[in-house]
Design an enzyme around this catalytic site. Structure first.
Site, short mmCIF file in Angstrom:
data_model
loop_
_atom_site.label_atom_id
_atom_site.label_comp_id
_atom_site.label_asym_id
_atom_site.label_seq_id
_atom_site.Cartn_x
_atom_site.Cartn_y
_atom_site.Cartn_z
CB SER A 7 -0.91 0.01 1.23
OG SER A 7 -1.50 1.29 1.34
CG HIS A 32 -3.40 -1.95 -2.15
ND1 HIS A 32 -4.38 -2.82 -2.57
CD2 HIS A 32 -4.01 -1.11 -1.26
CE1 HIS A 32 -5.52 -2.53 -1.96
NE2 HIS A 32 -5.32 -1.49 -1.16
CG ASP A 34 -5.24 2.05 -0.14
OD1 ASP A 34 -6.14 1.20 -0.27
OD2 ASP A 34 -4.12 1.79 0.37
CG MET A 36 -8.99 6.68 0.62
SD MET A 36 -8.25 6.94 2.24
CE MET A 36 -7.47 5.34 2.48
CG HIS A 65 -9.04 -0.56 -1.87
ND1 HIS A 65 -8.62 -0.61 -0.55
CD2 HIS A 65 -10.38 -0.65 -1.85
CE1 HIS A 65 -9.68 -0.72 0.23
NE2 HIS A 65 -10.76 -0.73 -0.52
CG MET A 67 -11.71 2.70 0.02
SD MET A 67 -10.30 2.81 1.13
CE MET A 67 -8.96 2.82 -0.07
CG MET A 136 -11.98 -3.13 3.21
SD MET A 136 -10.29 -2.66 2.78
CE MET A 136 -9.79 -1.69 4.20
CG ASP A 174 -6.34 -3.14 2.20
OD1 ASP A 174 -5.37 -2.80 2.88
OD2 ASP A 174 -6.93 -2.40 1.39
C1 DX5 Z 1 -7.20 1.48 4.31
C2 DX5 Z 1 -6.49 1.04 3.07
C3 DX5 Z 1 -5.36 0.09 3.28
C4 DX5 Z 1 -4.30 0.61 4.19
C5 DX5 Z 1 -3.36 -0.51 4.52
O1 DX5 Z 1 -8.34 2.20 3.97
O2 DX5 Z 1 -7.38 0.39 2.20
O3 DX5 Z 1 -4.83 -0.33 2.05
O4 DX5 Z 1 -3.61 1.68 3.64
O5 DX5 Z 1 -2.42 0.00 5.36
P1 DX5 Z 1 -1.94 -0.69 6.71
O6 DX5 Z 1 -1.14 -1.87 6.29
O7 DX5 Z 1 -1.14 0.39 7.32
O8 DX5 Z 1 -3.16 -1.05 7.52
ZN ZN Z 2 -6.55 -0.65 0.38
#
Ligand code: DX5
Ligand code: ZN
Length: 222
Positions: A7, A32, A34, A36, A65, A67, A136, A174
């Site tokens: 990530s 990965h 993320d 958001m 991913h 969100m 998740m 994740d």
């Molecule tokens: C959370 C993300 C994850 C997160 C994982 O919303 O989807 O991918 O960044 O990070 P760690 O390993 O720090 O929990």
């Molecule tokens: Zn993620």
């Protein structure tokens, strides 16, 4: 070796190229990303300029991913930006079959993510269109949170669903991953573990990736 998707949320964004090089040279399976939007989750991460910057350095699969609400508005742009695996949240897609089909039609692998409170059984119908299910193991929005233990059971349920229906989607987990819970997750059927904080807070990030990847005791073969 188990698959690890790193990530990039926890990387130092001032030195993104260095972080990408580290992942390229490590035992990681992929990147990965993320995404958001501050609406579906209470945080905003990054968008296309950063995705494209990572894509220009990455030599491994890019796994995004989403969100975000109304993710379908941008599927084509994710494809153009170089995304290989595109995962949407069950909770944001009232027409999930259509979303997964459209992602596949664009030439990407289609994933569906479940929040910790969303049961696996809700995927009974849409699962035939999915290449990946993301469990998740924290509430989405932030890196560095603690792993929610009930996620183990969800991985088991998905592995059973996969066997019963004779399907071959991958199971990704994740949030809050470290080398200890990794071993159990791989054993229960997880294929790809996402790790951010555990990797980037380590003095030796590539070794931290290796410690997760090598914690697999019984590799799951498809
Ligand atoms: C959370 C993300 C994850 C997160 C994982 O919303 O989807 O991918 O960044 O990070 P760690 O390993 O720090 O929990
Ligand atoms: Zn993620």
């Amino acid at each position: 070796m188990g698959k690890v998707s790193v990530s990039m949320l926890s990387a130092d964004f001032g030195h993104l190229a260095d972080a990408c090089r580290m992942v390229n040279e490590s035992p990681a399976w992929g990147f990965h990303l993320d995404i958001m939007d501050g609406v579906f989750v209470p945080n905003i991460s990054y968008g296309f300029p950063v995705i494209e910057a990572i894509a220009s350095h990455a030599k491994k699969p890019l796994d995004a991913h989403l969100m975000t609400v109304e993710p379908s508005r941008y599927y084509t742009r994710y494809k153009e930006a170089g995304i290989n695996w595109l995962t949407v949240h069950y909770e944001t897609c009232p027409h999930l079959n259509r979303d997964l089909q459209e992602i596949r039609r664009l030439g990407m692998k289609a994933g569906v993510a479940l929040n910790p409170a969303t049961p696996v059984g809700l995927l009974e119908q849409a699962i035939y269109q999915a290449d990946l299910v993301l469990v998740m193991s924290v509430n989405p929005g932030f890196g560095g949170q603690a792993f929610i233990e009930t996620s183990f059971e969800k991985v088991e349920q998905l592995d059973n669903m996969r066997k019963e229906k004779d399907l071959n989607f991958l199971i990704q987990v994740d949030g809050g991953i470290n080398h200890t819970n990794a071993e159990i997750l791989y054993k229960k059927g997880a294929d790809i573990l996402v790790a951010g904080n555990y990797v980037f807070k380590s003095k030796d990030p590539a070794a931290a990736i290796g410690s997760i990847a090598s914690s697999v005791s019984q590799p799951h073969t498809l």
